[in-house]
Design an enzyme around this catalytic site. Structure first.
Site, PDB file in Angstrom:
ATOM      1  N   GLY A  71      34.315 122.483  82.577  1.00 46.77           N
ATOM      2  CA  GLY A  71      32.922 122.346  82.983  1.00 46.77           C
ATOM      3  C   GLY A  71      32.676 121.104  83.819  1.00 46.77           C
ATOM      4  O   GLY A  71      31.936 121.138  84.810  1.00 46.77           O
ATOM      5  N   ASN A 151      23.209 120.921  75.189  1.00 45.91           N
ATOM      6  CA  ASN A 151      24.303 120.839  74.221  1.00 45.91           C
ATOM      7  C   ASN A 151      23.952 120.050  72.965  1.00 45.91           C
ATOM      8  O   ASN A 151      24.602 120.182  71.946  1.00 45.91           O
ATOM      9  CB  ASN A 151      25.552 120.248  74.875  1.00 45.91           C
ATOM     10  CG  ASN A 151      25.286 118.940  75.574  1.00 45.91           C
ATOM     11  OD1 ASN A 151      24.443 118.880  76.472  1.00 45.91           O
ATOM     12  ND2 ASN A 151      25.968 117.893  75.181  1.00 45.91           N
ATOM     13  N   GLN A 179      27.050 125.657  77.938  1.00 52.21           N
ATOM     14  CA  GLN A 179      26.741 125.994  76.539  1.00 52.21           C
ATOM     15  C   GLN A 179      26.240 127.422  76.359  1.00 52.21           C
ATOM     16  O   GLN A 179      26.177 127.914  75.233  1.00 52.21           O
ATOM     17  CB  GLN A 179      25.703 125.014  75.970  1.00 52.21           C
ATOM     18  CG  GLN A 179      26.245 123.618  75.715  1.00 52.21           C
ATOM     19  CD  GLN A 179      27.275 123.560  74.583  1.00 52.21           C
ATOM     20  OE1 GLN A 179      27.344 124.434  73.712  1.00 52.21           O
ATOM     21  NE2 GLN A 179      28.091 122.513  74.580  1.00 52.21           N
ATOM     22  N   ALA A 200      36.034 127.530  79.110  1.00 54.35           N
ATOM     23  CA  ALA A 200      36.555 128.531  78.166  1.00 54.35           C
ATOM     24  C   ALA A 200      36.511 128.062  76.708  1.00 54.35           C
ATOM     25  O   ALA A 200      36.304 128.865  75.797  1.00 54.35           O
ATOM     26  CB  ALA A 200      37.987 128.891  78.557  1.00 54.35           C
ATOM     27  N   HIS A 201      36.691 126.756  76.491  1.00 52.67           N
ATOM     28  CA  HIS A 201      36.788 126.302  75.092  1.00 52.67           C
ATOM     29  C   HIS A 201      35.466 126.349  74.331  1.00 52.67           C
ATOM     30  O   HIS A 201      35.428 126.127  73.131  1.00 52.67           O
ATOM     31  CB  HIS A 201      37.419 124.904  75.011  1.00 52.67           C
ATOM     32  CG  HIS A 201      36.588 123.776  75.517  1.00 52.67           C
ATOM     33  ND1 HIS A 201      36.145 122.762  74.698  1.00 52.67           N
ATOM     34  CD2 HIS A 201      36.121 123.478  76.744  1.00 52.67           C
ATOM     35  CE1 HIS A 201      35.445 121.900  75.415  1.00 52.67           C
ATOM     36  NE2 HIS A 201      35.426 122.298  76.662  1.00 52.67           N
ATOM     37  N   THR A 237      48.624 123.524  91.273  1.00 50.90           N
ATOM     38  CA  THR A 237      49.105 124.758  90.641  1.00 50.90           C
ATOM     39  C   THR A 237      48.149 125.165  89.522  1.00 50.90           C
ATOM     40  O   THR A 237      47.729 124.337  88.721  1.00 50.90           O
ATOM     41  CB  THR A 237      50.537 124.546  90.087  1.00 50.90           C
ATOM     42  OG1 THR A 237      51.362 124.172  91.191  1.00 50.90           O
ATOM     43  CG2 THR A 237      51.089 125.804  89.440  1.00 50.90           C
ATOM     44  N   CYS A 329      19.025 105.448  68.717  1.00 48.76           N
ATOM     45  CA  CYS A 329      19.215 103.999  68.866  1.00 48.76           C
ATOM     46  C   CYS A 329      20.383 103.702  69.799  1.00 48.76           C
ATOM     47  O   CYS A 329      21.208 104.547  70.087  1.00 48.76           O
ATOM     48  CB  CYS A 329      19.419 103.316  67.533  1.00 48.76           C
ATOM     49  SG  CYS A 329      21.079 103.483  66.928  1.00 48.76           S
TER      50      CYS A 329
HETATM   51  C1  LIG Z   1      26.477 121.116  78.767  1.00 47.26           C
HETATM   52  C2  LIG Z   1      27.878 120.704  79.036  1.00 47.26           C
HETATM   53  N1  LIG Z   1      28.274 120.503  80.296  1.00 47.26           N
HETATM   54  C3  LIG Z   1      29.535 120.146  80.591  1.00 47.26           C
HETATM   55  C4  LIG Z   1      30.475 119.972  79.601  1.00 47.26           C
HETATM   56  C5  LIG Z   1      31.850 119.562  79.969  1.00 47.26           C
HETATM   57  O1  LIG Z   1      32.751 120.632  79.858  1.00 47.26           O
HETATM   58  P1  LIG Z   1      34.330 120.364  79.780  1.00 47.26           P
HETATM   59  O2  LIG Z   1      34.599 119.756  78.455  1.00 47.26           O
HETATM   60  O3  LIG Z   1      34.942 121.720  79.915  1.00 47.26           O
HETATM   61  O4  LIG Z   1      34.686 119.485  80.920  1.00 47.26           O
HETATM   62  C6  LIG Z   1      30.096 120.158  78.266  1.00 47.26           C
HETATM   63  C7  LIG Z   1      31.065 119.914  77.179  1.00 47.26           C
HETATM   64  O5  LIG Z   1      30.733 119.384  76.141  1.00 47.26           O
HETATM   65  C8  LIG Z   1      28.778 120.541  77.974  1.00 47.26           C
HETATM   66  O6  LIG Z   1      28.358 120.724  76.728  1.00 47.26           O
END
Ligand SMILES: Cc1ncc(COP(=O)(O)O)c(C=O)c1O
Length: 382
Positions: A71, A151, A179, A200-201, A237, A329
């Site tokens: 991401g 997130n 998300q 993907a994760h 690659t 905080c």
């Molecule tokens: C909203 C959001 N954007 C971007 C990311 C980043 O993704 P990645 O861990 O695949 O780089 C995350 C990961 O926590 C996310 O929650």
């Protein structure tokens, strides 16, 4: 002690079916997809099959899907290279974005390449659409970058509404959909977005692989220079088994979406109900009680002032529960949560984010609430 995992917004466990799909690429199909011989061609074909699958699920063309390392890279590519190549001088984003977006925008501003405007939010953390329109009225060439699902607190953006504004004011629109990808359907024939992204994760696929959807006609230059991979959009690659795993994970997510949404939303509602019963003065950050506009996988809980968030998460960890979060905080080593600070959450109230997946059970939720009641020093409700 069997640990309980409630941190699925951070990452999700790999689906065993996805692993099975990836294994042949790790074992026998080891060729370099750029090689023109048989070993290479088999792997090239696996990548293109994966691209076709992702495109099909998102109702778009394979030529608009570019695989990335995740991401963060997809967000960086879309934002930075739109500014560099499309004459964009104004980025409109929000203080609640992931750092993959916020830090990219801040960096571009520091380099003097674009001005950054932060859209105002209402008390629950939703984008103020009237303010967004005001910002667009400046008529500078603008890029809107607003996330689909937050997130930390789970607030959802109205993608259609923002897309319409973007069209009306001729702005480009990038949405960080990390998300929501695999949890909601994204129909790219309907959505008026120029860029969306996936990792993907977050949907039971492997780590270190994601994609950028780039609408035909909004082509930007590569972010990573090198070979001609990804049709000259990303040198290096390919993460072959990652790409194949991503496509399989997204296919499963789409096939099982309705069932999982119902299961997970049920868990979230159950957890809210049990917490309200068990812990006096419990609250929620964001707007989880309106399920229509709240990501069903995320629940951000605001606890009555006792210990700080770090202690709360530490105590949960000792009890075998993995959750995450941060408070409003920003003292000492705890930089806190920029999202909760932007929402002006009470810094004396510790917060924790619990996030669920298809593998989470009701029994696990009950155990977590019971343990939280003990940690918070209140009577356990049976
Ligand atoms: C909203 C959001 N954007 C971007 C990311 C980043 O993704 P990645 O861990 O695949 O780089 C995350 C990961 O926590 C996310 O929650």
């Amino acid at each position: 002690m069997k640990r309980i995992y409630l941190d699925n917004a951070a990452t999700t466990p790999l689906d065993p079916v996805v692993l099975e799909e990836m294994l042949p690429l790790m074992r026998e199909q080891f060729g370099n997809p750029s090689s023109i011989h048989g070993h290479g061609r088999v792997v090239r074909s696996a990548i293109e099959k994966a691209r076709k699958k992702v495109a099909e699920l998102l109702n778009t063309s394979p030529s608009e899907i570019f695989f990335t390392s995740g991401g963060t890279e997809a967000d960086n590519t879309a934002i930075r290279n739109t500014v560099l190549s499309k004459g964009i001088r104004h980025i409109i984003t929000s203080p609640l974005e992931h750092h993959a977006v916020l830090h990219t925008a801040e960096h571009l501003e520091k380099e003097g390449l674009a001005k950054v405007s932060l859209v105002e939010l209402d008390s629950k953390g939703y984008v103020d659409y009237a303010h967004l329109e005001e910002l667009l009225k400046t008529n500078e060439p603008s890029l809107i970058s607003l996330m689909h699902g937050n997130n930390e607190i789970g607030n959802l953006l109205d993608l259609d509404r923002v897309g319409q504004l973007a069209t009306e004011y001729k702005a480009l629109f990038h949405s960080d959909t990390v998300q929501t990808m695999g949890h909601y359907k994204h129909d790219l024939q309907q959505l008026k977005t120029n860029f969306i992204v996936g990792a993907a994760h977050k949907f039971h696929g492997p780590k270190g692989v994601g994609f950028l959807y780039m609408q035909a006609g909004t082509k930007i230059p590569p972010f990573i220079h090198g070979g001609a991979q990804e049709r000259n959009m990303r040198g290096g690659t390919e993460n072959v088994y990652g790409i194949v795993g991503l496509a399989k994970a997204l296919e499963i997510a789409y096939a099982e979406m309705a069932e999982h949404q119902q299961h997970i939303q049920g868990l979230k509602t159950h957890m809210m109900d049990r917490l309200k019963e068990a812990i006096p003065e419990i609250g929620f950050n964001g707007d989880p009680e309106t399920s229509e506009q709240s990501l069903y996988t995320v629940l951000n809980v605001s606890f009555p002032p006792t210990a700080d968030s770090e202690m709360l998460l530490f105590n949960l960890d000792i009890e075998g529960i993995s959750a995450s979060g941060g408070s409003a905080c920003s003292s000492g080593s705890d930089v806190g949560s920029h999202v909760l600070r932007a929402l002006k959450a009470d810094p004396s109230r510790p917060s924790a984010r619990f996030s669920f997946s298809k593998y989470t059970t009701k029994e696990e939720i009950d155990t977590v609430v019971d343990k939280l009641a003990v940690i918070m020093g209140v009577e356990k409700v049976s």
